[in-house]
Design a protein around this motif. Structure first.
Motif, PDB file in Angstrom:
ATOM      1  N   LEU A 220       0.840  -1.201   0.000  1.00 54.89           N
ATOM      2  CA  LEU A 220       0.000   0.000   0.000  1.00 54.89           C
ATOM      3  C   LEU A 220       0.870   1.244   0.000  1.00 54.89           C
ATOM      4  O   LEU A 220       1.928   1.270   0.635  1.00 54.89           O
ATOM      5  CB  LEU A 220      -0.908   0.042   1.232  1.00 54.89           C
ATOM      6  N   GLU A 221       0.407   2.274  -0.688  1.00 52.69           N
ATOM      7  CA  GLU A 221       1.039   3.579  -0.607  1.00 52.69           C
ATOM      8  C   GLU A 221       0.439   4.298   0.605  1.00 52.69           C
ATOM      9  O   GLU A 221      -0.784   4.396   0.721  1.00 52.69           O
ATOM     10  CB  GLU A 221       0.760   4.394  -1.862  1.00 52.69           C
ATOM     11  N   PRO A 222       1.262   4.803   1.536  1.00 51.11           N
ATOM     12  CA  PRO A 222       0.708   5.500   2.697  1.00 51.11           C
ATOM     13  C   PRO A 222      -0.090   6.733   2.286  1.00 51.11           C
ATOM     14  O   PRO A 222       0.241   7.395   1.302  1.00 51.11           O
ATOM     15  CB  PRO A 222       1.956   5.896   3.495  1.00 51.11           C
ATOM     16  N   LEU A 223      -1.137   7.026   3.057  1.00 50.60           N
ATOM     17  CA  LEU A 223      -1.875   8.268   2.863  1.00 50.60           C
ATOM     18  C   LEU A 223      -1.217   9.393   3.653  1.00 50.60           C
ATOM     19  O   LEU A 223      -1.325  10.564   3.294  1.00 50.60           O
ATOM     20  CB  LEU A 223      -3.329   8.104   3.317  1.00 50.60           C
ATOM     21  N   ILE A 224      -0.559   9.031   4.755  1.00 50.05           N
ATOM     22  CA  ILE A 224       0.138   9.995   5.607  1.00 50.05           C
ATOM     23  C   ILE A 224       1.625   9.672   5.564  1.00 50.05           C
ATOM     24  O   ILE A 224       2.047   8.608   6.024  1.00 50.05           O
ATOM     25  CB  ILE A 224      -0.370   9.928   7.064  1.00 50.05           C
ATOM     26  N   HIS A 225       2.413  10.567   4.990  1.00 49.75           N
ATOM     27  CA  HIS A 225       3.852  10.341   4.868  1.00 49.75           C
ATOM     28  C   HIS A 225       4.608  11.018   6.001  1.00 49.75           C
ATOM     29  O   HIS A 225       4.226  12.096   6.455  1.00 49.75           O
ATOM     30  CB  HIS A 225       4.352  10.862   3.514  1.00 49.75           C
ATOM     31  N   GLY A 226       5.642  10.352   6.453  1.00 46.59           N
ATOM     32  CA  GLY A 226       6.441  10.888   7.553  1.00 46.59           C
ATOM     33  C   GLY A 226       7.472   9.862   7.953  1.00 46.59           C
ATOM     34  O   GLY A 226       8.132   9.260   7.093  1.00 46.59           O
ATOM     35  N   ALA A 227       7.595   9.631   9.263  1.00 46.76           N
ATOM     36  CA  ALA A 227       8.528   8.611   9.753  1.00 46.76           C
ATOM     37  C   ALA A 227       7.928   7.219   9.530  1.00 46.76           C
ATOM     38  O   ALA A 227       6.831   7.072   9.012  1.00 46.76           O
ATOM     39  CB  ALA A 227       8.830   8.875  11.221  1.00 46.76           C
TER      40      ALA A 227
END
Length: 371
Positions: A220-227
């Motif tokens: 899955l591609e994250p909806l929330i990017h970060g750490a």
């Protein structure tokens, strides 16, 4: 007279054990679960335990459980995340016409950016036909998403049969099990699903917490990017307080029987309604393949909201909880072929662990006086 709550499909109260489990995290256990010191380590252990408790309820590995802010985020992550990561393989998604808005609206969004979505109909009982799902499959199909149980009627879908079809065609399969987890047995391997949505406030956990089961190998591609929190799928410091509550709620649900007492009480309620009102009351949904706590009925010739307004001490719903107060015919009932004249009188009674026979009898007394 006391207030009576028969809207457990909308939301459940917190189980006392859930509150007890969360309490230390409101006080001394304040550390960041990613911190490698004395304040972080105990919180990390709590988070790991909660993940295992969720996994044990649905028969998965704890590494396949990702915590979210609720069912809506889990559904969005499943659909958008899978599409963004796999659209090079195809652009076709199959779903049903009676899905929750948390599925329908992400699908409509994806249609705007190139996805093609097939919305399969249902029969008079609100059930999807596995044959219709198979007929809708094309070379471009990459994802099937069908709810496990309908939030309005309680009808259970033939998820295992659809899962076998998805497996045969090597298509990813997601189910929104927000309403069914904790009410009926749910095992991801028996259902043959690749992703499964859980909503905490439907099974006596807090609002604002949910989970998405993601089978190992599903990208899955994250909806929330970060750490790299939540195995790199959902960035942001974990809400350990709410996750602990969800974990405990799942542990409790795993220890309970198959809600036979609740099922018996729902059957009792339906029999009382039929004995009193006869042909004036009609059941919506499947008579057997249904959640043990849900009773969606039409009071023919009446308007559901007017009946509820005449019973101010009763909390129930005229349809999906997300549309409470809307007296227009439910889209779900419309897809089932229920006429507007009959469907306008629909009320959804959803029972819970705290519901008593005395409460059902009191509601019957009110209904007799009004009708």
């Amino acid at each position: 007279m006391q207030k009576i709550y028969l809207d457990y499909n909308a939301s459940t109260p917190l189980a006392p054990e859930v509150v007890q489990t969360m309490t230390p995290l409101l006080h001394e256990m304040f550390g960041n679960p990613s911190a490698l010191h004395w304040a972080g380590e105990p919180v990390k252990e709590v988070l790991h335990k909660a993940r295992e408790q969720v996994a044990n309820l649905i028969g998965s590995s704890s590494r396949e459980v990702v915590f979210t802010s609720g069912g809506s985020e889990a559904n969005n992550l499943a659909l958008k995340g899978f599409y963004f990561k796999n659209r090079n393989r195809g652009n076709h998604i199959i779903t049903s016409k009676i899905e929750h808005p948390a599925i329908v609206n992400p699908c409509k969004f994806l249609e705007k950016i190139g996805a093609r979505v097939t919305y399969v109909g249902v029969d008079q009982f609100g059930r999807v036909s596995p044959e219709d799902i198979e007929k809708a499959i094309t070379k471009e199909t990459i994802l099937i998403t069908i709810m496990h149980s309908n939030n309005e009627t309680g009808t259970l879908q033939p998820i295992e049969e659809i899962g076998k079809i998805a497996e045969r065609y090597e298509i990813a399969f997601h189910t929104d099990a927000s309403q069914s987890v904790g009410k009926v047995p749910v095992n991801v391997n028996e259902l043959k699903v690749d992703m499964l949505t859980i909503a905490g406030h439907k099974l006596y956990a807090p609002k604002g917490i949910g989970a998405l089961y993601i089978r190992e190998g599903i990208q899955l591609e994250p909806l929330i990017h970060g750490a790299g929190h939540e195995f790199g799928v959902r960035a942001g410091t974990e809400n350990t307080l709410l996750a602990a509550g969800l974990g405990k709620a799942c542990e409790i649900a795993n220890q309970l029987s198959e809600n036979s007492a609740m099922k018996d009480l729902t059957i009792y309620f339906w029999r009382q309604l039929k004995e009193e009102f006869g042909e004036q009351v009609v059941l919506n949904g499947h008579s057997k393949e249904r959640l043990p706590n849900t009773l969606n009925v039409n009071f023919v010739g009446k308007i559901g909201q007017e009946l509820l307004s005449a019973m101010p001490l009763l909390a129930a719903s005229t349809g999906s909880a997300c549309h409470a107060g809307n007296v227009e015919l439910s889209p779900v009932l419309k897809e089932m072929g229920v006429s507007e004249e009959v469907g306008m009188g629909a009320i959804r009674f959803s029972l819970g662990r705290n519901t008593t026979k005395e409460e059902i009898d009191q509601v019957m007394t009110w209904l007799k006086e009004i009708i």
